[in-house]
Write a protein that holds these residues in place. Sequence first.
Motif: not given
Length: 292
Positions: A3-12, A62-78
């Motif tokens: 029943g947990d919500i996870v984040y995967l490639n842009g989706e909760f 050499r994995i080129p990736l940058e995201k709004e990590w804080q925003e995504m992680l905080e939403e996942l927690v909420q």
Amino acid sequence: MAGDIVYLNGEFIPASEAKVSVFDRGFLFGDSVYEVIPFYRGVGFRLDQHLKRLRHSLSALRIPLEKEWQEMLEELVQRNGGGNLSVYLQITRGDAGRRTPVYDEWMQPTVFACCNPIRNIYAAGADNIAGIRVIVTADLRWHRCDIKANGLLPNILVLQQARESGADEALMIRDGVLTEGGSSNLFIVKNGVIFTPKLSSEILGGTTRELVLELAREAGIPYQETDLGYAQLLAADEVWISSSTRAVLPVLEVDGQHIGGGVKGPLWLRMYELFRQFHHQLMTGEMTGEKQ
């Protein structure tokens, strides 16, 4: 849990619906990095340091990736109820559509994150914290342990070796120099001074290790970051390990030999109290003890 919500490639999405390709390089080669980030009352603990280490790991692979990590992680927690949760974040190089050891720049990284409750390890008090036994074994890992990569087979093997020996952790040694535990950082105490292996590419600098040194500095407890050998370990007045899930634990036995008479040492008891006060405030927002 399902029943947990996870984040995967842009989706909760519900955990039960999360799926990754069998051709994902994280699955096939361990071509991936990870972080475990505590959130207390919905706020990331030392989030900047965790994200700095994440960027270091991604850059090294050499994995080129940058995201709004804080925003995504905080939403996942909420979405998982907020409060005190630990977030596991993993980024793989992605799916090439086939198994091949080489990779192409066009590949899209796979980003996955999930949550677990944080247990209050201080609720029972210092008297109920059991000291642990450790063994010392050869460090057979690669020479880039500063990268928080998912290739943890050497760690798994030494931890299983410890378990089969009746111990709780394995400390690793390379060329006569102690590095760290299979899932922890190492500290020894001698004559009132805390010693810990200095950071290098052979060691993953843990955020809990950093906190131990910060609390020691604030409390006026002397410490040194230096090379340590096996003889120093056995001759120590106290030995500790630290990790994000276990905080700071006293080691009472190394390779069957008692440390400090086989009892918890006075400096560990002081550090435990500093940790207890610090985490009580994080988990509840209330000041306690000397911090008031």
